[in-house]
Design an enzyme around this catalytic site. Structure first.
Site, PDB file in Angstrom:
ATOM      1  N   THR A  46       0.832  -1.205   0.000  1.00 61.38           N
ATOM      2  CA  THR A  46       0.000   0.000   0.000  1.00 61.38           C
ATOM      3  C   THR A  46       0.862   1.249   0.000  1.00 61.38           C
ATOM      4  O   THR A  46       0.443   2.305  -0.482  1.00 61.38           O
ATOM      5  CB  THR A  46      -0.942  -0.003   1.216  1.00 61.38           C
ATOM      6  N   TYR A 133       6.732 -13.138   2.358  1.00 63.31           N
ATOM      7  CA  TYR A 133       5.490 -12.781   1.671  1.00 63.31           C
ATOM      8  C   TYR A 133       5.336 -13.725   0.482  1.00 63.31           C
ATOM      9  O   TYR A 133       6.101 -13.679  -0.473  1.00 63.31           O
ATOM     10  CB  TYR A 133       5.556 -11.325   1.216  1.00 63.31           C
ATOM     11  N   LYS A 158       3.225 -14.475   5.305  1.00 62.98           N
ATOM     12  CA  LYS A 158       2.071 -13.712   4.842  1.00 62.98           C
ATOM     13  C   LYS A 158       1.627 -14.273   3.498  1.00 62.98           C
ATOM     14  O   LYS A 158       2.413 -14.323   2.541  1.00 62.98           O
ATOM     15  CB  LYS A 158       2.427 -12.231   4.706  1.00 62.98           C
TER      16      LYS A 158
END
Length: 299
Positions: A46, A133, A158
């Site tokens: 983000t 990730y 994640k």
């Protein structure tokens, strides 16, 4: 590290000349901290990690650490080319971050042994623990995560891929390894849509881009989710998140672009997104404004 609540991924504000606006970043982080996130992840997805220089990432992480003031963990983004990733690991440690989120390597995909070596090289570059990730060019097998879990500096996983069966196998493999300090996160776009399923396989934490834009609604959803209040959870899902996702899916990259647009609509001039992302059209911003108003009406 202890994460208790929604994981907050701040945007990276840019001024009218396209430079990172650190004063506005501090305001963004400080004001959102009032809504009690469980952790803060600067310069990640983000935060437009893909479009930031190494110096910009360092300044974003340092400013965020200062604004958070030790109240919750700060997990800085790293990844991309290996040399870039190790440099960022060291600068994040110098800036006072608590851990690193390892985003995928740049452009190329390697075999599983190469992905493991990539994570281990980043983990060795600083004293900070790392969260891997799982997405894009970094999709880890069960055996790879089992091997990485043998490294005490690898402290989390994640999932941004969305194969819930594979995620379940990874959760069980880490449990079988004896690790009880390993965190699991749902990192899919608008994770609120899938989190009920992820909780069922032992992944209780999730990242929320919407929290950066409209934390009061994101928190209302989280409370319903955490309390098992299904009628309330579905009310917010149907009235806010599903319309938001329909708008998000119209244009690639809107998972970030809409968040910055929502902040601008709320009076915080965080600037445009950097290429290759694009901003919403005026008509799309109007629809976003309606979605945000509908979300607030549910409170």
């Amino acid at each position: 590290m202890n994460f208790d609540g929604i994981l907050f991924f701040p945007v990276t504000p840019f001024d009218p000349r396209g430079r990172v606006d650190l004063d506005l970043l501090r305001e963004h982080v400080t004001s959102t901290m009032a809504h009690r996130p469980g952790g803060v992840f600067p310069a990640c997805g983000t935060g437009e990690f893909h479009a930031l220089s190494a110096a910009e990432v360092e300044s974003v992480v340092r400013t965020t650490v200062d604004a958070v003031g030790g109240r919750v963990p700060v997990v800085a983004g790293t990844g991309g080319p290996l040399g870039h990733a190790t440099d960022l690991a060291r600068s994040a440690a110098d800036a006072g971050a608590d851990a690193l989120l390892v985003l995928p390597p740049y452009l190329v995909g390697g075999p599983q042994a190469g992905l493991v070596a990539y994570v281990e090289a980043i983990a060795a570059a600083s004293a900070l623990p790392v969260v891997i990730y799982h997405r894009g060019t970094a999709q880890y097998s069960v055996d790879s995560v089992r091997r990485l879990a043998q490294n005490p500096k690898v402290v989390g996983f994640k999932d941004g891929h969305g194969d819930i069966g594979l995620a379940q196998q990874i959760v069980r493999a880490v449990a079988e390894s004896g690790r009880d300090d390993f965190a699991f996160f749902n990192g899919l776009l608008t994770a609120e849509l899938t989190q009920a399923g992820y909780r069922g396989i032992g992944i209780p934490l999730y990242s929320s881009a919407a929290f950066a834009m409209i934390p009061e609604v994101a928190n209302a959803y989280y409370r319903a989710y955490a309390d098992g209040d299904e009628p309330r959870r579905l009310e917010i899902l149907d009235g806010f998140y599903l319309p938001l996702v329909r708008l998000r899916d119209e244009t690639p990259g809107f998972g970030v672009s809409l968040i910055k647009a929502g902040l601008r609509l709320g009076g915080m001039p965080v600037g445009a997104v950097r290429a290759p992302l694009v901003d919403p059209t005026p008509a799309q911003e109007e629809r976003l404004a309606e979605i945000l108003a509908n979300g607030r009406s549910l409170l």
